[in-house]
Write an enzyme that holds these catalytic residues in place. Structure first.
Site: not given
Ligand code: PEP
Length: 250
Positions: A96, A168, A174
């Site tokens: 992550h 991501e 976030g």
């Molecule tokens: C994450 O950190 O895996 C994520 C997708 O966070 P968010 O949905 O809050 O952006």
């Protein structure tokens, strides 16, 4: 048919009691989710045993958020992959961006974690994604390609089948800013091609690739309609059972 997956990354949120309530609320609504969509929740380490108990007769699967890069021994504060498997985790998240950014997790460390997670019988949700400046400089494909090749290309064909990749973009996590469906689809197609080029087309076509980054009920449908997006890794919105279920229904 690729597996559709919606996974909730609770990060460092909720008390154990709140986490148990959240898990119960998700289990109570799981039959609203279309057949063929796998739901996964990833609570903090402290919650795993209690949440495992809530999930035990349900279709919802349990994931950890991380595991140690050593099998056991004098590593204060760490939790081994085998321990996670032993308490009922089916998955762990690895790589992550918050682990990469705040805890210095580089490819070398992640390779060790990956090997131990797979050896312990866990499946892995492996996160990749570029930072804002890397996208602005046009380096996003190179960054993601390196994150994939350095940690996944050493795996066997049998092992790669137990990996789910989560794209991501760090600038979307976030922040409330979501990648457009075009940006996400473009990168997902690139990830699938990268996997196919190394492991063969069948493996690339079979891999579930999730989108993560400010995914919510209002934008999930558009993202999940893209041909190479097989679901989502959800942060903030996974802390509300109704939102999480609404996303899974998308
Ligand atoms: C994450 O950190 O895996 C994520 C997708 O966070 P968010 O949905 O809050 O952006």
């Amino acid at each position: 048919m690729r597996k559709k997956i919606v996974a909730g990354n609770w990060k460092m949120n909720t008390t154990v009691a709140e986490g148990v309530e959240l898990a119960k609320a998700i289990v109570a609504k799981v039959n609203e989710v279309p057949a063929g969509v796998t739901l996964i929740v990833a609570p903090p380490f402290t919650h795993l045993t209690s949440v495992a108990e809530v999930l035990k007769d349900s279709a919802v699967m349990l994931s950890a958020q991380n595991c140690a890069d050593q099998p056991k021994g004098a590593y204060t504060g760490e939790v081994a992959a085998s321990m996670l498997k032993g308490i009922g985790c089916a998955y762990t998240i690895l790589g992550h961006s918050e682990r990469r950014e705040y805890y210095g997790e580089n490819s070398e460390k992640l390779e060790k974690k990956m090997a131990l997670a797979l050896e312990s019988g866990l499946r892995v949700i492996y996160c990749v994604g570029e930072k804002l400046n890397e996208r602005e400089e046009g380096k996003h494909f190179d960054v993601v390609s390196e994150q994939i090749s350095s940690v996944l290309f050493g795996l066997t064909r049998a092992e790669i089948k137990r990996i789910v990749v989560a794209y991501e973009p760090v600038w979307a996590i976030g922040t409330g800013v979501t990648a457009t469906a075009e940006q996400a689809q473009e990168m997902h197609a690139f990830i699938r091609q990268t996997i196919s080029a190394h492991f063969g087309e069948e493996t690339g076509e079979a891999m579930s690739i999730l989108y993560g980054g400010s995914c919510k009920p209002s934008n999930a449908q558009e993202l999940f309609a893209c041909p190479d997006i097989d679901g989502g890794l959800i942060g903030g919105a996974s802390l509300k059972a109704d939102d999480f279920i609404a996303i899974a229904k998308s």
